[in-house]
Design a protein around this motif. Sequence first.
Motif, PDB file in Angstrom:
ATOM      1  N   ASP A  65       0.860  -1.076   0.043  1.00  0.00           N
ATOM      2  CA  ASP A  65       0.134   0.093  -0.053  1.00  0.00           C
ATOM      3  C   ASP A  65       0.838   1.344   0.040  1.00  0.00           C
ATOM      4  N   ALA A  66       0.303   2.354   0.033  1.00  0.00           N
ATOM      5  CA  ALA A  66       1.057   3.745   0.046  1.00  0.00           C
ATOM      6  C   ALA A  66       2.294   3.831   0.997  1.00  0.00           C
ATOM      7  N   ALA A  67       1.756   3.484   2.256  1.00  0.00           N
ATOM      8  CA  ALA A  67       2.792   3.489   3.624  1.00  0.00           C
ATOM      9  C   ALA A  67       3.743   2.377   3.316  1.00  0.00           C
ATOM     10  N   GLN A  68       3.493   1.196   2.718  1.00  0.00           N
ATOM     11  CA  GLN A  68       4.522   0.301   2.719  1.00  0.00           C
ATOM     12  C   GLN A  68       5.376   0.792   1.520  1.00  0.00           C
ATOM     13  N   ASN A  69       5.098   1.182   0.622  1.00  0.00           N
ATOM     14  CA  ASN A  69       5.831   1.701  -0.559  1.00  0.00           C
ATOM     15  C   ASN A  69       6.667   2.738  -0.002  1.00  0.00           C
ATOM     16  N   ARG A  70       6.416   3.834   0.543  1.00  0.00           N
ATOM     17  CA  ARG A  70       7.293   4.703   1.244  1.00  0.00           C
ATOM     18  C   ARG A  70       8.407   4.246   2.182  1.00  0.00           C
ATOM     19  N   THR A  71       8.091   3.062   3.083  1.00  0.00           N
ATOM     20  CA  THR A  71       9.056   2.444   3.802  1.00  0.00           C
ATOM     21  C   THR A  71      10.100   1.661   2.961  1.00  0.00           C
ATOM     22  N   GLN A  73      10.617   2.130  -0.272  1.00  0.00           N
ATOM     23  CA  GLN A  73      11.530   3.088  -1.035  1.00  0.00           C
ATOM     24  C   GLN A  73      12.532   3.663  -0.100  1.00  0.00           C
ATOM     25  N   ALA A  74      12.348   4.087   0.969  1.00  0.00           N
ATOM     26  CA  ALA A  74      13.380   4.779   1.906  1.00  0.00           C
ATOM     27  C   ALA A  74      14.507   3.674   2.384  1.00  0.00           C
ATOM     28  N   LEU A  75      14.101   2.567   2.625  1.00  0.00           N
ATOM     29  CA  LEU A  75      14.925   1.450   2.901  1.00  0.00           C
ATOM     30  C   LEU A  75      15.941   1.236   1.795  1.00  0.00           C
ATOM     31  N   CYS A  76      15.233   1.090   0.477  1.00  0.00           N
ATOM     32  CA  CYS A  76      16.141   0.958  -0.514  1.00  0.00           C
ATOM     33  C   CYS A  76      17.096   2.040  -0.758  1.00  0.00           C
ATOM     34  N   GLY A  77      16.913   3.054  -0.449  1.00  0.00           N
ATOM     35  CA  GLY A  77      17.707   4.287  -0.579  1.00  0.00           C
ATOM     36  C   GLY A  77      18.796   4.268   0.557  1.00  0.00           C
ATOM     37  N   LEU A  78      18.458   3.766   1.732  1.00  0.00           N
ATOM     38  CA  LEU A  78      19.532   3.556   2.809  1.00  0.00           C
ATOM     39  C   LEU A  78      20.526   2.327   2.388  1.00  0.00           C
ATOM     40  N   HIS A  95      11.773  -0.369  -5.029  1.00  0.00           N
ATOM     41  CA  HIS A  95      10.936  -1.045  -4.251  1.00  0.00           C
ATOM     42  C   HIS A  95       9.647  -1.430  -5.173  1.00  0.00           C
ATOM     43  N   ARG A  96       9.633  -0.936  -6.265  1.00  0.00           N
ATOM     44  CA  ARG A  96       8.465  -1.516  -7.063  1.00  0.00           C
ATOM     45  C   ARG A  96       8.736  -2.653  -7.775  1.00  0.00           C
ATOM     46  N   PHE A  97      10.004  -3.131  -7.843  1.00  0.00           N
ATOM     47  CA  PHE A  97      10.768  -4.465  -8.233  1.00  0.00           C
ATOM     48  C   PHE A  97      10.291  -5.597  -7.195  1.00  0.00           C
ATOM     49  N   ILE A  98      10.599  -4.984  -5.836  1.00  0.00           N
ATOM     50  CA  ILE A  98      10.260  -5.773  -4.665  1.00  0.00           C
ATOM     51  C   ILE A  98       8.870  -6.143  -4.556  1.00  0.00           C
ATOM     52  N   ASP A  99       8.049  -5.187  -4.868  1.00  0.00           N
ATOM     53  CA  ASP A  99       6.644  -5.234  -4.538  1.00  0.00           C
ATOM     54  C   ASP A  99       6.226  -6.448  -5.617  1.00  0.00           C
ATOM     55  N   GLU A 100       6.614  -6.268  -6.770  1.00  0.00           N
ATOM     56  CA  GLU A 100       6.198  -7.176  -7.749  1.00  0.00           C
ATOM     57  C   GLU A 100       6.729  -8.595  -7.658  1.00  0.00           C
ATOM     58  N   TRP A 101       7.828  -8.483  -6.906  1.00  0.00           N
ATOM     59  CA  TRP A 101       8.487  -9.909  -6.555  1.00  0.00           C
ATOM     60  C   TRP A 101       7.530 -10.818  -5.440  1.00  0.00           C
ATOM     61  N   ILE A 102       7.345 -10.072  -4.539  1.00  0.00           N
ATOM     62  CA  ILE A 102       6.540 -10.656  -3.369  1.00  0.00           C
ATOM     63  C   ILE A 102       5.427 -11.017  -3.818  1.00  0.00           C
ATOM     64  N   SER A 103       4.532 -10.207  -4.714  1.00  0.00           N
ATOM     65  CA  SER A 103       3.348 -10.640  -5.045  1.00  0.00           C
ATOM     66  C   SER A 103       2.872 -11.676  -6.279  1.00  0.00           C
ATOM     67  N   ALA A 104       4.191 -11.940  -6.636  1.00  0.00           N
ATOM     68  CA  ALA A 104       4.065 -13.174  -7.794  1.00  0.00           C
ATOM     69  C   ALA A 104       3.802 -14.562  -7.250  1.00  0.00           C
ATOM     70  N   ASP A 118       5.768  -8.321   7.030  1.00  0.00           N
ATOM     71  CA  ASP A 118       6.198  -8.298   8.579  1.00  0.00           C
ATOM     72  C   ASP A 118       7.259  -7.309   8.846  1.00  0.00           C
ATOM     73  N   GLY A 119       8.238  -7.573   8.017  1.00  0.00           N
ATOM     74  CA  GLY A 119       9.672  -6.591   8.443  1.00  0.00           C
ATOM     75  C   GLY A 119       9.347  -5.236   8.027  1.00  0.00           C
ATOM     76  N   LEU A 120       8.734  -4.677   7.037  1.00  0.00           N
ATOM     77  CA  LEU A 120       8.185  -3.281   6.955  1.00  0.00           C
ATOM     78  C   LEU A 120       7.544  -2.818   8.126  1.00  0.00           C
ATOM     79  N   ALA A 121       6.358  -3.580   8.702  1.00  0.00           N
ATOM     80  CA  ALA A 121       5.645  -3.316   9.523  1.00  0.00           C
ATOM     81  C   ALA A 121       6.648  -2.904  10.918  1.00  0.00           C
TER      82      ALA A 121
END
Length: 214
Positions: A65-71, A73-78, A95-104, A118-121
């Motif tokens: 969701d929007a919140a998970q995308n923000r988190t 993306q920030a972690l990818c940048g770190l 982060h968009r690649f990671i979203d696609e990956w875990i959704s497959a 769970d880790g992002l939470a």
Amino acid sequence: MDRRTTLQWMLAASAALSLDVSAGTTPARRSGAKTGKGGKPVGYGTDPDLTRSYKSGELWPLTFDAAQNRTAQALCGLIIPADDQSPSAAQLQVHRFIDEWISAPYPNQAKDKPVIVDGLAWLEAESGRRFNGKRFDQLDVTQQSRIADDICWIENARPEFAAAARFFKRFRDLTAGGFYTTPAGMKDVGYVGNIPSVTFDGPPPKVLKIVGVT
């Protein structure tokens, strides 16, 4: 960035990560493959047609969701910040690649999904706990690093950070796999494969000397 791009990216990165995205595998419900008892798919059908673009959710629904995308993306940048050679993983939208990956629907990706979600939470909760309710993406790099330093190595993580450390390891691997299969990432490490060359000069003498070949 369209779905075709991220799907192609996911399949390319699977090879770099040495993980299994088997040929000929997308959900049976998408390919017309046989279904078993209760309408559940039996096995997989064919891969998506990567020569066309798909609308979000047409093949499988994305997870973040929007919140998970923000988190994310920030972690990818770190994990892979920008430098003089290349943009950051966040700027390349890894982060968009990671979203696609875990959704497959593939088995290995399905195993990664709860780890990442769970880790992002946990990361958001820990950020709020340590820094007066701030979201992880609202922290400066020093603050983000203070959290990451506690979970960046499984071997050194305290018992209460064990699950978070497993998440960080997998997220870091996916970030690297996504980043280094982009044109910018390949350029960053000097990869020049798949480029036509009139001549092949072989390894330079300096390299041959290092490996003991004359």
